[in-house]
Scaffold this motif. Structure first.
Motif, PDB file in Angstrom:
ATOM      1  N   GLU A 246      43.819  37.641  41.756  1.00  0.00           N
ATOM      2  CA  GLU A 246      42.921  36.848  42.578  1.00  0.00           C
ATOM      3  C   GLU A 246      42.808  37.482  43.957  1.00  0.00           C
ATOM      4  O   GLU A 246      43.747  38.149  44.422  1.00  0.00           O
ATOM      5  N   VAL A 247      41.678  37.253  44.627  1.00  0.00           N
ATOM      6  CA  VAL A 247      41.445  37.834  45.951  1.00  0.00           C
ATOM      7  C   VAL A 247      42.565  37.417  46.909  1.00  0.00           C
ATOM      8  O   VAL A 247      42.867  36.227  47.038  1.00  0.00           O
TER       9      VAL A 247
ATOM     10  N   ASN B 155      45.791  38.344  46.640  1.00  0.00           N
ATOM     11  CA  ASN B 155      47.114  38.564  46.055  1.00  0.00           C
ATOM     12  C   ASN B 155      47.489  40.042  46.111  1.00  0.00           C
ATOM     13  O   ASN B 155      46.641  40.916  45.936  1.00  0.00           O
TER      14      ASN B 155
ATOM     15  N   THR C 172      38.791  46.692  39.213  1.00  0.00           N
ATOM     16  CA  THR C 172      39.227  45.761  40.257  1.00  0.00           C
ATOM     17  C   THR C 172      39.059  46.387  41.641  1.00  0.00           C
ATOM     18  O   THR C 172      39.392  47.551  41.850  1.00  0.00           O
TER      19      THR C 172
ATOM     20  N   SER D  77      48.697  36.621  38.934  1.00  0.00           N
ATOM     21  CA  SER D  77      47.267  36.504  38.655  1.00  0.00           C
ATOM     22  C   SER D  77      46.466  37.407  39.583  1.00  0.00           C
ATOM     23  O   SER D  77      46.785  37.557  40.766  1.00  0.00           O
TER      24      SER D  77
END
Length: 239
Positions: free
Chosen positions: A91-92, A94, A105, A89
């Motif tokens: 997500e901040v 990762n 992104t 996923s």
């Protein structure tokens, strides 16, 4: 007798001219995947101040108990868990390959070649943007407005490097700047060659502050003369 110029003395490699590596907390890089390994889970254990580095450094513990150092994003706290995976996923915090990140992104600590540990966008408050994709390359836009095509298998961390806004606060006095510079491999203050005496620099001396000679220097010049624009292809304004 004049002194050897500063550039020549630094090249000798004496203790005052070396990087204070004994103060560094360690190398901050991604852990390599083992064979048939597709995901690594880790947990933030502690935060460290790393002298000579603007951003803080996080101590992390992987699922198998091994500890490492990680460049954390803005907004993380102790006890949070993240993944380093070949697929996962977005997500901040990762760590994912560039090919898994959608356009737009924010990503930092980007590898130059797969599994090299991270090379680009590592300073405090810095991030890059995924801009374009082709067959096996991803175009990344950096803070400098430059773009670079990077292998899609290279890893990057989602988010913005922690420590942003660090440069907004002024030093206010020379002493603060002195101690800041002391933690890095830099020499300060920087004195212009034209302000020096003739014995201390090739551009020194004279009634007025002027180099009094061409500032382009041969690539093969001896250490005491190798100052100015070294092996410059061209100088000055072009019509």
């Amino acid at each position: 007798m004049g002194k050897r110029i500063l550039a020549r003395r630094k090249g000798y490699g004496n203790l005052w001219a070396r990087s204070p590596g004994h103060r560094h907390v360690g190398r901050v890089k991604y852990r390599s995947f083992k064979q048939n390994e597709s995901e690594l889970r880790f947990k933030v254990v502690d935060f460290l101040h790393s002298p000579g580095r603007g951003a803080p450094v996080a101590v992390i513990r992987y699922h198998d108990g091994i500890k490492g150092l990680w460049l954390p994003p803005e907004g993380v706290f102790e006890g949070q868990e993240f993944i380093q995976a070949k697929q996962g996923s977005v997500e901040v915090g990762n760590i994912l390959p560039l090919k898994e990140l959608p356009l737009g992104t924010l990503v930092y600590n980007i590898e130059a070649t797969p599994q090299d540990g991270g090379k680009f966008a590592r300073a405090s408050g810095v991030t890059a943007i995924v801009r374009n994709k082709t067959a096996n390359k991803v175009e990344v836009l950096f803070r400098s407005k430059k773009t670079k095509w990077i292998n899609e298998q290279c890893l990057g961390t989602v988010g913005v490097v922690a420590g942003g806004g660090r440069t907004d606060k002024p030093f206010l006095k020379a002493g603060n700047k002195f101690y800041y510079i002391q933690s890095k491999a830099k020499k300060w203050p920087v004195v212009r060659g034209v302000t020096m005496n003739a014995c201390s620099h090739p551009y020194g001396g004279g009634a007025k502050q002027s180099p009094h000679k061409s500032t382009t220097t041969s690539r093969n010049a001896p250490p005491g003369r190798k100052v100015g624009q070294i092996a410059a292809r061209r100088t000055g304004h072009q019509n």
